[in-house]
Design a protein around this motif. Structure first.
Motif, mmCIF file in Angstrom:
data_model
loop_
_atom_site.group_PDB
_atom_site.id
_atom_site.type_symbol
_atom_site.label_atom_id
_atom_site.label_comp_id
_atom_site.label_asym_id
_atom_site.label_seq_id
_atom_site.Cartn_x
_atom_site.Cartn_y
_atom_site.Cartn_z
ATOM 1 N N PRO A 78 -6.180 -6.805 6.048
ATOM 2 C CA PRO A 78 -5.324 -5.680 5.643
ATOM 3 C C PRO A 78 -4.176 -5.429 6.619
ATOM 4 O O PRO A 78 -3.024 -5.227 6.202
ATOM 5 C CB PRO A 78 -6.298 -4.488 5.618
ATOM 6 N N ALA A 79 -4.453 -5.449 7.926
ATOM 7 C CA ALA A 79 -3.408 -5.230 8.926
ATOM 8 C C ALA A 79 -2.346 -6.329 8.863
ATOM 9 O O ALA A 79 -1.145 -6.062 9.012
ATOM 10 C CB ALA A 79 -4.020 -5.165 10.330
ATOM 11 N N LEU A 80 -2.800 -7.563 8.614
ATOM 12 C CA LEU A 80 -1.864 -8.678 8.542
ATOM 13 C C LEU A 80 -0.937 -8.526 7.336
ATOM 14 O O LEU A 80 0.285 -8.712 7.455
ATOM 15 C CB LEU A 80 -2.637 -9.994 8.452
ATOM 16 N N MET A 81 -1.512 -8.182 6.195
ATOM 17 C CA MET A 81 -0.691 -8.031 4.987
ATOM 18 C C MET A 81 0.289 -6.870 5.161
ATOM 19 O O MET A 81 1.432 -6.923 4.714
ATOM 20 C CB MET A 81 -1.585 -7.799 3.762
ATOM 21 N N GLN A 82 -0.161 -5.800 5.830
ATOM 22 C CA GLN A 82 0.700 -4.644 6.102
ATOM 23 C C GLN A 82 1.848 -5.054 7.034
ATOM 24 O O GLN A 82 3.008 -4.664 6.815
ATOM 25 C CB GLN A 82 -0.154 -3.549 6.759
ATOM 26 N N GLY A 83 1.527 -5.845 8.054
ATOM 27 C CA GLY A 83 2.544 -6.322 8.979
ATOM 28 C C GLY A 83 3.573 -7.208 8.295
ATOM 29 O O GLY A 83 4.773 -7.145 8.604
ATOM 30 N N MET A 84 3.114 -8.025 7.348
ATOM 31 C CA MET A 84 4.052 -8.893 6.636
ATOM 32 C C MET A 84 4.993 -8.078 5.764
ATOM 33 O O MET A 84 6.191 -8.381 5.684
ATOM 34 C CB MET A 84 3.288 -9.924 5.794
ATOM 35 N N ALA A 85 4.456 -7.024 5.146
ATOM 36 C CA ALA A 85 5.311 -6.161 4.325
ATOM 37 C C ALA A 85 6.320 -5.428 5.210
ATOM 38 O O ALA A 85 7.512 -5.353 4.890
ATOM 39 C CB ALA A 85 4.449 -5.170 3.550
ATOM 40 N N ALA A 86 5.853 -4.908 6.357
ATOM 41 C CA ALA A 86 6.728 -4.167 7.265
ATOM 42 C C ALA A 86 7.838 -5.055 7.832
ATOM 43 O O ALA A 86 8.951 -4.591 8.089
ATOM 44 C CB ALA A 86 5.903 -3.556 8.403
ATOM 45 N N SER A 87 7.531 -6.332 8.035
ATOM 46 C CA SER A 87 8.530 -7.278 8.570
ATOM 47 C C SER A 87 9.349 -7.931 7.465
ATOM 48 O O SER A 87 10.156 -8.821 7.745
ATOM 49 C CB SER A 87 7.834 -8.373 9.391
ATOM 50 N N HIS A 88 9.127 -7.476 6.235
ATOM 51 C CA HIS A 88 9.873 -8.020 5.090
ATOM 52 C C HIS A 88 9.742 -9.536 4.996
ATOM 53 O O HIS A 88 10.719 -10.238 4.726
ATOM 54 C CB HIS A 88 11.354 -7.622 5.155
ATOM 55 N N VAL A 89 8.545 -10.038 5.271
ATOM 56 C CA VAL A 89 8.280 -11.466 5.093
ATOM 57 C C VAL A 89 8.014 -11.706 3.611
ATOM 58 O O VAL A 89 7.199 -11.024 2.994
ATOM 59 C CB VAL A 89 7.057 -11.913 5.919
ATOM 60 N N ALA A 90 8.716 -12.663 3.056
ATOM 61 C CA ALA A 90 8.528 -12.988 1.645
ATOM 62 C C ALA A 90 7.136 -13.573 1.422
ATOM 63 O O ALA A 90 6.590 -14.236 2.301
ATOM 64 C CB ALA A 90 9.588 -13.990 1.195
ATOM 65 N N PRO A 91 6.532 -13.322 0.247
ATOM 66 C CA PRO A 91 5.256 -13.975 -0.082
ATOM 67 C C PRO A 91 5.415 -15.493 -0.070
ATOM 68 O O PRO A 91 6.526 -16.010 -0.276
ATOM 69 C CB PRO A 91 4.946 -13.469 -1.495
ATOM 70 N N TRP A 92 4.307 -16.187 0.169
ATOM 71 C CA TRP A 92 4.353 -17.655 0.303
ATOM 72 C C TRP A 92 4.980 -18.323 -0.908
ATOM 73 O O TRP A 92 5.726 -19.300 -0.768
ATOM 74 C CB TRP A 92 2.964 -18.224 0.565
ATOM 75 N N ASP A 93 4.690 -17.798 -2.117
ATOM 76 C CA ASP A 93 5.209 -18.487 -3.293
ATOM 77 C C ASP A 93 6.719 -18.278 -3.446
ATOM 78 O O ASP A 93 7.421 -19.144 -3.975
ATOM 79 C CB ASP A 93 4.453 -18.092 -4.565
ATOM 80 N N THR A 94 7.229 -17.169 -2.931
ATOM 81 C CA THR A 94 8.682 -16.966 -2.923
ATOM 82 C C THR A 94 9.344 -17.967 -1.973
ATOM 83 O O THR A 94 10.368 -18.578 -2.302
ATOM 84 C CB THR A 94 9.022 -15.525 -2.495
ATOM 85 N N MET A 95 8.739 -18.136 -0.784
ATOM 86 C CA MET A 95 9.285 -19.110 0.175
ATOM 87 C C MET A 95 9.241 -20.518 -0.401
ATOM 88 O O MET A 95 10.203 -21.291 -0.271
ATOM 89 C CB MET A 95 8.511 -19.047 1.492
ATOM 90 N N LEU A 96 8.132 -20.865 -1.045
ATOM 91 C CA LEU A 96 8.009 -22.210 -1.616
ATOM 92 C C LEU A 96 9.001 -22.398 -2.761
ATOM 93 O O LEU A 96 9.580 -23.479 -2.939
ATOM 94 C CB LEU A 96 6.574 -22.449 -2.101
ATOM 95 N N ARG A 97 9.221 -21.327 -3.530
ATOM 96 C CA ARG A 97 10.194 -21.391 -4.620
ATOM 97 C C ARG A 97 11.606 -21.622 -4.064
ATOM 98 O O ARG A 97 12.399 -22.391 -4.618
ATOM 99 C CB ARG A 97 10.151 -20.095 -5.437
ATOM 100 N N GLN A 98 11.910 -20.958 -2.941
ATOM 101 C CA GLN A 98 13.198 -21.187 -2.275
ATOM 102 C C GLN A 98 13.303 -22.644 -1.826
ATOM 103 O O GLN A 98 14.356 -23.282 -1.970
ATOM 104 C CB GLN A 98 13.350 -20.252 -1.071
#
Lengths: 148, 148, 148
Positions: A78-98
């Motif tokens: 949960p903390a990791l997912m919260q940190g990714m949202a706070a840092s505006h890290v794109a979800p893995w599938d968005t990055m792979l789509r890019q």
């Protein structure tokens, strides 16, 4: 065993401008470096091939699967997912789509797809085709190779 | 997503005298091959780069974390640690320190460091800097690459 | 630490026709890609070297060990094994044996073998010899490298 040799070794075209990834692990955390490495490689103009096999195939099906976090770190998820949202890290599938928009390709393993009863039409749009391991291994020669 | 392309692919300097490792897994057992591979590579005069990301960052913080053994082999951990002591195997961080004394470099992933709220000053002396994945991928071209 | 440097980096003989695999993980699922990758590489006439270390050594002993499935996917193991049988996929050791018949080599890590109290005579016929990590790293230069 449905694998057959697809090319003699002498036809390999070595290149150092390529990143080839075997995506095997099916835990949710491992999809983050998949997205990051493919996006980074493609953004630099490198060729990029992903060969999806094993439990990781469950991350690419049209019918979504709930990917588990590794047992040892499930409490930190949960903390990791919260940190990714706070840092505006794109979800893995968005990055792979890019990465795919810049030329990266995603191949599902023919043998493990058959074992798990999955056909090309069962996969979402991230998957380009279903191929054998030999095709991937031949194509990866000369570049960077990772097994995630 | 804070990653940006750092170099066009054409500037890659291929070398076969290099070992580049993505250190992602955070279970205690995986740090042993990290130490062994970096020490072996550096001792042979090979360039050696480690890119630390994911849960593995917890092994490099000043404030120590108790790294878990993989769930499936937790029962074997005491015997394994006892065997390592009996065989006088150096701890992983000692081996990595030896590798660094011979030129190996350790980079923390900028994106995952931010996600986990870690800055360069939060890491111990094993970490040389905080960089993006693209820098690592560009630098790894032409050498041996492992994802641990 | 019993590792010693075996060769200066300048003696490396780069080749792009080689696949070198560090086999570290000891869960049962990871042995499938070991079999598939080695069989595919050897069938294409590529050199193929496997360096077995860590818990994976337990998959190569004469006295068999029951290799665990990863905790997160243990519930899917029966269906997976059933799917492999239905698809007539050869067991991993059969695939690796086929790869060895075509020239692949399997090396047990000297350091971890000692730590786990294993000598060459404790391993089954799949293991060719017991060597140090430096030998493996030197030999892998220029080819595809995977850490499973």
């Amino acid at each position: 065993m449905t694998e057959t040799a697809v090319a003699p070794a002498m036809t390999l075209k070595p290149t150092t401008n390529k990143v080839s990834i075997v995506m095997f692990s099916g835990t949710a955390d491992k999809f983050i470096p998949l997205g990051v490495l493919t996006q980074a490689a493609a953004a630099m103009g490198m060729e990029c091939d992903v060969f999806v096999t094993g439990f990781a195939l469950l991350g690419f099906t049209k019918v979504p699967h709930d990917l588990p976090f590794p047992a040892e770190f499930a409490g930190m998820a949960p903390a990791l997912m919260q940190g990714m949202a706070a840092s505006h890290v794109a979800p893995w599938d968005t990055m792979l789509r890019q990465a795919k928009a810049m030329g990266a390709k995603v191949h599902a393993c023919s043998m493990m797809s058959e074992v798990m009863g999955l056909k090309l039409e069962d996969f979402g749009d991230l998957v380009d085709d279903v191929v054998g391991a030999a095709t991937f291994v031949a194509s990866a020669a000369g570049g960077e190779t990772f097994f995630i």
